[in-house]
Design a protein around this motif. Structure first.
Motif, mmCIF file in Angstrom:
data_model
loop_
_atom_site.group_PDB
_atom_site.id
_atom_site.type_symbol
_atom_site.label_atom_id
_atom_site.label_comp_id
_atom_site.label_asym_id
_atom_site.label_seq_id
_atom_site.Cartn_x
_atom_site.Cartn_y
_atom_site.Cartn_z
ATOM 1 N N ARG A 20 0.861 -1.187 0.000
ATOM 2 C CA ARG A 20 0.000 0.000 0.000
ATOM 3 C C ARG A 20 0.890 1.228 0.000
ATOM 4 N N LEU A 21 0.456 2.269 -0.696
ATOM 5 C CA LEU A 21 1.346 3.403 -0.934
ATOM 6 C C LEU A 21 1.213 4.513 0.100
ATOM 7 N N LEU A 22 0.003 4.991 0.316
ATOM 8 C CA LEU A 22 -0.171 6.209 1.104
ATOM 9 C C LEU A 22 -0.536 5.852 2.541
ATOM 10 N N THR A 23 0.502 5.531 3.305
ATOM 11 C CA THR A 23 0.290 5.066 4.675
ATOM 12 C C THR A 23 1.074 5.881 5.696
ATOM 13 N N SER A 24 1.726 6.963 5.265
ATOM 14 C CA SER A 24 2.572 7.759 6.165
ATOM 15 C C SER A 24 2.780 9.150 5.571
ATOM 16 N N PRO A 25 3.191 10.118 6.412
ATOM 17 C CA PRO A 25 3.491 11.460 5.875
ATOM 18 C C PRO A 25 4.565 11.410 4.786
ATOM 19 N N GLU A 26 5.559 10.555 4.969
ATOM 20 C CA GLU A 26 6.630 10.454 3.962
ATOM 21 C C GLU A 26 6.040 10.065 2.600
ATOM 22 N N SER A 27 5.038 9.199 2.639
ATOM 23 C CA SER A 27 4.441 8.753 1.376
ATOM 24 C C SER A 27 3.626 9.877 0.726
ATOM 25 N N ALA A 34 -5.219 9.942 11.207
ATOM 26 C CA ALA A 34 -5.142 9.878 12.674
ATOM 27 C C ALA A 34 -4.825 8.469 13.160
ATOM 28 N N SER A 35 -5.175 7.466 12.349
ATOM 29 C CA SER A 35 -4.912 6.089 12.780
ATOM 30 C C SER A 35 -3.497 5.625 12.420
ATOM 31 N N MET A 36 -2.726 6.456 11.690
ATOM 32 C CA MET A 36 -1.342 6.078 11.351
ATOM 33 C C MET A 36 -0.468 6.179 12.603
ATOM 34 N N PRO A 37 0.245 5.107 12.944
ATOM 35 C CA PRO A 37 1.084 5.141 14.143
ATOM 36 C C PRO A 37 2.089 6.295 14.105
ATOM 37 N N GLY A 38 2.170 7.024 15.213
ATOM 38 C CA GLY A 38 3.171 8.090 15.330
ATOM 39 C C GLY A 38 2.818 9.384 14.622
ATOM 40 N N VAL A 39 1.620 9.479 14.073
ATOM 41 C CA VAL A 39 1.290 10.664 13.285
ATOM 42 C C VAL A 39 0.385 11.611 14.067
ATOM 43 N N ASP A 40 0.718 12.908 14.010
ATOM 44 C CA ASP A 40 -0.090 13.948 14.630
ATOM 45 C C ASP A 40 -0.858 14.688 13.529
ATOM 46 N N VAL A 41 -2.171 14.553 13.549
ATOM 47 C CA VAL A 41 -3.000 15.121 12.481
ATOM 48 C C VAL A 41 -2.822 16.634 12.357
ATOM 49 N N LEU A 42 -2.790 17.334 13.490
ATOM 50 C CA LEU A 42 -2.682 18.790 13.435
ATOM 51 C C LEU A 42 -1.406 19.236 12.718
ATOM 52 N N GLU A 43 -0.327 18.518 13.001
ATOM 53 C CA GLU A 43 0.945 18.835 12.344
ATOM 54 C C GLU A 43 0.820 18.682 10.818
ATOM 55 N N LEU A 44 0.117 17.635 10.411
ATOM 56 C CA LEU A 44 -0.007 17.393 8.963
ATOM 57 C C LEU A 44 -0.967 18.379 8.302
ATOM 58 N N ILE A 45 -2.033 18.762 8.998
ATOM 59 C CA ILE A 45 -2.928 19.791 8.447
ATOM 60 C C ILE A 45 -2.100 21.042 8.161
ATOM 61 N N ASP A 46 -1.275 21.413 9.134
ATOM 62 C CA ASP A 46 -0.446 22.603 8.984
ATOM 63 C C ASP A 46 0.509 22.454 7.798
ATOM 64 N N ARG A 47 1.175 21.291 7.738
ATOM 65 C CA ARG A 47 2.175 21.074 6.691
ATOM 66 C C ARG A 47 1.552 21.129 5.287
ATOM 67 N N TYR A 48 0.420 20.438 5.112
ATOM 68 C CA TYR A 48 -0.129 20.334 3.752
ATOM 69 C C TYR A 48 -1.028 21.508 3.369
ATOM 70 N N CYS A 49 -1.546 22.227 4.358
ATOM 71 C CA CYS A 49 -2.232 23.480 4.004
ATOM 72 C C CYS A 49 -1.205 24.507 3.529
ATOM 73 N N ARG A 50 -0.057 24.552 4.217
ATOM 74 C CA ARG A 50 1.031 25.438 3.784
ATOM 75 C C ARG A 50 1.432 25.140 2.350
ATOM 76 N N ARG A 51 1.463 23.850 2.036
ATOM 77 C CA ARG A 51 1.891 23.427 0.708
ATOM 78 C C ARG A 51 0.748 23.539 -0.317
ATOM 79 N N GLY A 92 -12.827 10.448 20.814
ATOM 80 C CA GLY A 92 -11.652 10.085 20.026
ATOM 81 C C GLY A 92 -10.427 10.897 20.395
ATOM 82 N N ASP A 93 -9.332 10.595 19.712
ATOM 83 C CA ASP A 93 -8.023 11.126 20.105
ATOM 84 C C ASP A 93 -7.751 12.531 19.579
ATOM 85 N N VAL A 94 -8.444 12.929 18.517
ATOM 86 C CA VAL A 94 -8.102 14.191 17.860
ATOM 87 C C VAL A 94 -9.065 15.291 18.304
ATOM 88 N N ASP A 95 -8.511 16.471 18.598
ATOM 89 C CA ASP A 95 -9.322 17.640 18.930
ATOM 90 C C ASP A 95 -9.835 18.230 17.606
#
Ligand SMILES: [Mn+2]
Length: 359
Positions: free
Chosen positions: A230-237, A260-277, A303-306
């Protein structure tokens, strides 16, 4: 910039009644599924799908993507005071040899390019897709949610998760009932190469058509399922996907539940990263508890995410894509789907107001 509240409807749910339901729940944008049923129906499994049509560029398989049908769909939605924000998912039948690198690959790419051109011509700005062989697989449904709400959960049976994909089937959808054997194992290198070629062949057409292609992450985000990578399973992917063909037309269908279910991943951090991009085309707004494979799908307010913090972050970025509730727990009423979504939409509307006041 106001955040946009949307709702996804499967093809057989794109009725006047459901469009009115959407409008009543303060929805402004619709995401239309190219396929019927399955994922949105309580208790049903995608593995129940079956197509007895052979792929042919000119037959009724492509019917839903004709100019007339797309224009009629858009008109019906607009007649109900809503906008058509995106079409979601190429059906496995449209592009199985693109995913499998089979003999009809080039013909199917050509047909997909034509679909993209028609979508652009009608004025639909986005197509969501899922570059996956196993698709959503290995879920069981039961009263696992709050108050016994019906939700999906990943099975713990490893044999089921490893079960080889029969030939003639993808995403649990049978497109060629007469096929025999299995597709065997497929490596990550092979899948990345197929995705790279796909993007090289279709993104230029999407750019010309003014259409954003938006990739959904692999749900569940396991590195391998049914013997296939599977390809898209992490921020790196995600970065790798975006770097394969940098373009506004090569973007993400940002499924917060999967992410949010990806181990070690913080959703808020990724929202910030990919909105910037500027890489988020639209959002599947869903909450989970726990990490894959031990995660549960839950209501938005648990759930875990605010989730309210997520909306504040989108608002602070001036995010202009649509946010739709993803699958949501089915509630114990005469209308389990509608009640579950009404709850999610009400929560989102209130939280959007709050986020916009804060922005
Ligand atoms: Mn999703």
């Amino acid at each position: 910039m106001a955040l946009k509240l949307g709702l996804a409807l499967a093809r057989d749910m794109l009725t006047e009644e459901n469009l009115r339901f959407a409008r009543q729940a303060s929805v402004t944008h619709i995401v239309a599924h190219s396929a019927s049923a399955g994922i949105n129906s309580p208790g049903s499994k995608m593995s129940g799908w079956r197509r007895d049509l052979e792929w042919n560029k000119d037959t009724r398989i492509q019917e839903g993507w004709s100019l007339d049908r797309l224009a009629a769909l858009k008109r019906t939605i607009e007649d109900n005071d809503l906008e058509l924000a995106a079409i979601e998912n190429f059906d496995p039948l449209h592009w199985y040899d693109v995913l499998l690198d089979g003999p009809r690959r080039d013909d199917q790419v050509e047909a997909i390019v034509e679909m993209i051109e028609r979508v652009g011509e009608v004025g639909i700005p986005c197509i969501g897709y899922n570059f996956s062989l196993a698709g959503v697989w290995g879920r069981t449904v039961g009263p696992f949610g709050r108050g016994g709400a019906t939700t999906y959960r990943l099975v713990s049976d490893q044999a089921e998760l490893d079960r080889p994909i029969p030939s003639g089937q993808l995403w649990g959808v049978t497109y060629s009932p007469r096929s025999r054997g299995t597709i065997g194992s497929v490596t990550a290198d092979e899948m990345w190469d197929r995705l790279r070629r796909f993007l090289a062949d279709v993104v230029p057409a999407a750019e010309r058509a003014g259409v954003r292609l938006a990739a959904h992450p692999d749900d569940p985000p396991l590195p391998e399922l049914r013997g296939t990578a599977r390809l898209l399973t992490s921020p790196e992917s995600f970065d790798r996907l975006l770097d394969l063909y940098p373009s506004p037309s090569n973007a993400l269908e940002f499924c917060q539940g999967t992410i949010a279910s990806m181990p070690g991943v913080d959703v808020l951090e990724l929202i910030d990263r990919y909105c910037r991009r500027k890489a988020v085309a639209y959002v599947h707004f869903r909450n989970v508890r726990g990490k894959c494979p031990h995660h549960d799908e839950v209501f938005l307010d648990e759930g875990d995410v605010d989730m309210r913090a997520c909306l504040r972050l989108y608002a602070s970025h001036g995010f202009d894509g649509v946010l739709i509730p993803d699958h949501t727990p089915f509630m114990t009423t005469e209308a389990p789907w509608h009640t579950g979504f009404a709850f999610a939409l009400g929560y989102m509307r209130a939280a959007i107001s709050e986020a916009e006041e804060a922005a």
